[in-house]
Design a protein around this motif. Sequence first.
Motif, PDB file in Angstrom:
ATOM      1  N   ALA A 281      -7.613  -0.070  -4.217  1.00  0.00           N
ATOM      2  CA  ALA A 281      -7.519  -1.501  -4.456  1.00  0.00           C
ATOM      3  C   ALA A 281      -6.270  -1.890  -3.799  1.00  0.00           C
ATOM      4  CB  ALA A 281      -6.739  -1.787  -6.060  1.00  0.00           C
ATOM      5  N   GLY A 282      -5.818  -1.214  -2.752  1.00  0.00           N
ATOM      6  CA  GLY A 282      -4.765  -1.512  -1.895  1.00  0.00           C
ATOM      7  C   GLY A 282      -3.212  -1.754  -2.607  1.00  0.00           C
ATOM      8  N   ALA A 283      -3.135  -1.097  -3.748  1.00  0.00           N
ATOM      9  CA  ALA A 283      -1.844  -1.475  -4.469  1.00  0.00           C
ATOM     10  C   ALA A 283      -0.559  -0.604  -3.865  1.00  0.00           C
ATOM     11  CB  ALA A 283      -2.074  -1.349  -5.896  1.00  0.00           C
TER      12      ALA A 283
ATOM     13  N   LEU B  22      -4.206  -0.258 -13.955  1.00  0.00           N
ATOM     14  CA  LEU B  22      -4.918  -0.490 -12.899  1.00  0.00           C
ATOM     15  C   LEU B  22      -5.973  -1.347 -12.945  1.00  0.00           C
ATOM     16  CD1 LEU B  22      -5.295   3.300 -11.976  1.00  0.00           C
ATOM     17  CD2 LEU B  22      -4.388   1.895 -10.472  1.00  0.00           C
ATOM     18  N   ILE B  23      -6.504  -1.527 -14.250  1.00  0.00           N
ATOM     19  CA  ILE B  23      -7.575  -2.677 -14.384  1.00  0.00           C
ATOM     20  C   ILE B  23      -7.192  -4.082 -13.828  1.00  0.00           C
ATOM     21  CG2 ILE B  23      -7.167  -3.560 -16.473  1.00  0.00           C
ATOM     22  CD1 ILE B  23     -10.290  -3.025 -17.166  1.00  0.00           C
ATOM     23  N   GLY B  24      -8.150  -4.746 -13.246  1.00  0.00           N
ATOM     24  CA  GLY B  24      -7.737  -5.966 -12.769  1.00  0.00           C
ATOM     25  C   GLY B  24      -7.187  -5.915 -11.090  1.00  0.00           C
ATOM     26  N   ALA B  25      -6.959  -4.820 -10.874  1.00  0.00           N
ATOM     27  CA  ALA B  25      -6.502  -4.627  -9.354  1.00  0.00           C
ATOM     28  C   ALA B  25      -5.138  -5.396  -8.967  1.00  0.00           C
ATOM     29  CB  ALA B  25      -7.760  -4.994  -8.332  1.00  0.00           C
ATOM     30  N   PRO B  26      -4.174  -5.067  -9.855  1.00  0.00           N
ATOM     31  CA  PRO B  26      -2.984  -5.633  -9.525  1.00  0.00           C
ATOM     32  C   PRO B  26      -2.345  -5.027  -8.446  1.00  0.00           C
ATOM     33  CG  PRO B  26      -2.652  -3.950 -11.492  1.00  0.00           C
ATOM     34  CD  PRO B  26      -4.197  -4.016 -11.104  1.00  0.00           C
ATOM     35  N   GLN B  27      -1.504  -5.843  -7.505  1.00  0.00           N
ATOM     36  CA  GLN B  27      -1.030  -5.356  -6.230  1.00  0.00           C
ATOM     37  C   GLN B  27      -0.062  -4.228  -6.233  1.00  0.00           C
ATOM     38  OE1 GLN B  27      -1.729  -8.355  -7.234  1.00  0.00           O
ATOM     39  NE2 GLN B  27      -2.072 -10.010  -5.464  1.00  0.00           N
ATOM     40  N   ILE B  28       1.076  -4.182  -7.305  1.00  0.00           N
ATOM     41  CA  ILE B  28       1.984  -3.316  -7.544  1.00  0.00           C
ATOM     42  C   ILE B  28       1.858  -2.449  -8.906  1.00  0.00           C
ATOM     43  CG2 ILE B  28       4.601  -3.113  -7.662  1.00  0.00           C
ATOM     44  CD1 ILE B  28       4.672  -5.813  -6.163  1.00  0.00           C
ATOM     45  N   ILE B  29       1.771  -1.247  -8.785  1.00  0.00           N
ATOM     46  CA  ILE B  29       1.712  -0.367  -9.816  1.00  0.00           C
ATOM     47  C   ILE B  29       3.277   0.247 -10.032  1.00  0.00           C
ATOM     48  CG2 ILE B  29       0.842   1.903 -10.839  1.00  0.00           C
ATOM     49  CD1 ILE B  29      -1.194  -0.448 -10.477  1.00  0.00           C
TER      50      ILE B  29
ATOM     51  N   GLY C 273       0.888  -1.132  -0.142  1.00  0.00           N
ATOM     52  CA  GLY C 273      -0.116   0.031   0.155  1.00  0.00           C
ATOM     53  C   GLY C 273       0.733   1.395  -0.025  1.00  0.00           C
ATOM     54  N   GLU C 274       2.144   1.162   0.020  1.00  0.00           N
ATOM     55  CA  GLU C 274       3.040   2.214   0.112  1.00  0.00           C
ATOM     56  C   GLU C 274       3.008   3.038  -1.400  1.00  0.00           C
ATOM     57  OE1 GLU C 274       7.594   3.594   1.812  1.00  0.00           O
ATOM     58  OE2 GLU C 274       7.163   1.402   0.890  1.00  0.00           O
ATOM     59  N   LYS C 275       3.246   4.429  -1.300  1.00  0.00           N
ATOM     60  CA  LYS C 275       3.515   5.030  -2.524  1.00  0.00           C
ATOM     61  C   LYS C 275       5.026   5.757  -2.495  1.00  0.00           C
ATOM     62  CE  LYS C 275       0.087   8.287  -1.662  1.00  0.00           C
ATOM     63  NZ  LYS C 275      -0.555   7.771  -0.541  1.00  0.00           N
ATOM     64  N   LEU C 276       5.741   5.137  -3.241  1.00  0.00           N
ATOM     65  CA  LEU C 276       7.314   5.345  -2.961  1.00  0.00           C
ATOM     66  C   LEU C 276       7.653   6.008  -4.216  1.00  0.00           C
ATOM     67  CD1 LEU C 276      10.085   3.384  -1.651  1.00  0.00           C
ATOM     68  CD2 LEU C 276      10.545   4.158  -3.864  1.00  0.00           C
TER      69      LEU C 276
ATOM     70  N   LEU D 145      -4.321   8.806  -9.828  1.00  0.00           N
ATOM     71  CA  LEU D 145      -3.629   7.527  -9.773  1.00  0.00           C
ATOM     72  C   LEU D 145      -3.899   6.879  -8.463  1.00  0.00           C
ATOM     73  CD1 LEU D 145      -1.892   5.369 -11.282  1.00  0.00           C
ATOM     74  CD2 LEU D 145      -0.056   6.694 -10.480  1.00  0.00           C
ATOM     75  N   PHE D 146      -3.253   7.628  -7.386  1.00  0.00           N
ATOM     76  CA  PHE D 146      -3.396   7.102  -6.201  1.00  0.00           C
ATOM     77  C   PHE D 146      -4.598   7.068  -5.210  1.00  0.00           C
ATOM     78  CE2 PHE D 146       0.855  10.056  -5.804  1.00  0.00           C
ATOM     79  CZ  PHE D 146       1.604   8.962  -6.096  1.00  0.00           C
ATOM     80  N   ALA D 147      -5.579   7.773  -6.026  1.00  0.00           N
ATOM     81  CA  ALA D 147      -6.973   7.359  -5.285  1.00  0.00           C
ATOM     82  C   ALA D 147      -7.377   6.125  -5.963  1.00  0.00           C
ATOM     83  CB  ALA D 147      -8.052   8.484  -5.673  1.00  0.00           C
ATOM     84  N   GLN D 148      -6.959   5.687  -7.128  1.00  0.00           N
ATOM     85  CA  GLN D 148      -7.571   4.201  -7.667  1.00  0.00           C
ATOM     86  C   GLN D 148      -6.571   3.179  -6.980  1.00  0.00           C
ATOM     87  OE1 GLN D 148     -10.064   3.707  -9.746  1.00  0.00           O
ATOM     88  NE2 GLN D 148     -10.589   5.820  -8.954  1.00  0.00           N
ATOM     89  N   SER D 149      -5.447   3.591  -6.975  1.00  0.00           N
ATOM     90  CA  SER D 149      -4.642   2.487  -6.446  1.00  0.00           C
ATOM     91  C   SER D 149      -4.755   2.152  -5.054  1.00  0.00           C
ATOM     92  CB  SER D 149      -3.267   2.979  -6.960  1.00  0.00           C
ATOM     93  OG  SER D 149      -2.639   4.184  -6.222  1.00  0.00           O
TER      94      SER D 149
END
Length: 253
Positions: free
Chosen positions: A217-219, A182-189, A49-52, A210-214
């Motif tokens: 999904a908990g990505a 983002l589609i299909g809720a991948p765990q890492i963007i 769930g981190e944004k780095l 982008l961050f709202a959508q990720s």
Amino acid sequence: MSESLTADVGRQGESASSPDAVSFANVEYTWSGSSPFTLAIADFKLARGEKLLLLGPSGSGKSTFLSLLAGIVVPGKGKIDVLGTDMARLSGAARDRFRVEHFGIIFQMFNLLPYGSLIDNVLLPLHFSRTRRDRARADGALDDVATDLLATLGIDRTVIATAKTANLSVGQQQRVAAARALIGAPQIIVADEPTSALDRNTEGAFLNLLFAQSGAAGASVIMVSHDESLARYFDRVVRLDDIAVATRGARSQ
């Protein structure tokens, strides 16, 4: 035990309890072409769930780092653990399957199908991953899911229904690339300099979307850039030269 089953066991076991989506330990990779290059990373972690933001100038090894992270290449030494799976233990084909199931990638040049529809572009990864396709279908018909995602990212529904990707503005192409990731809720963007062609206002709006959508999904999100002004949008900022040692030319053994 097959490689795919081994990966599934890893995701259900260690993956479920680890706070980290990605972990590098004593990794070393050498590209031995005409201009040898070695990248060594002693320790790196990306939390779930981190944004780095990963900062580094051109030629510092950012592309090599992303290739290791996504399993495009494997290290000669050390271990890269992604979602509980040791990437080096998978064959090339198994890494490809793992990548399309668990990673959404936004390329710097977007890499869209220029004469395809916006929907065709967004749905592309689902043709290669049943897991992501099933996750997307849980939200409705796939065309509707893609349309809603594009609209949420700021593209007018008339444009979605009628335009070809080649006729879009840079900002619109960027949003299509983000929806595809983002589609299909991948765990890492993974995002490779995706805002380099945008002005400051458009850049900030895109990152917030982008961050709202990720986040929904908990990505985890890792974005590489040379632009330090982006730091305010992220949970953590890491400079590549603080975690990695890049060596050019033949490396002594």
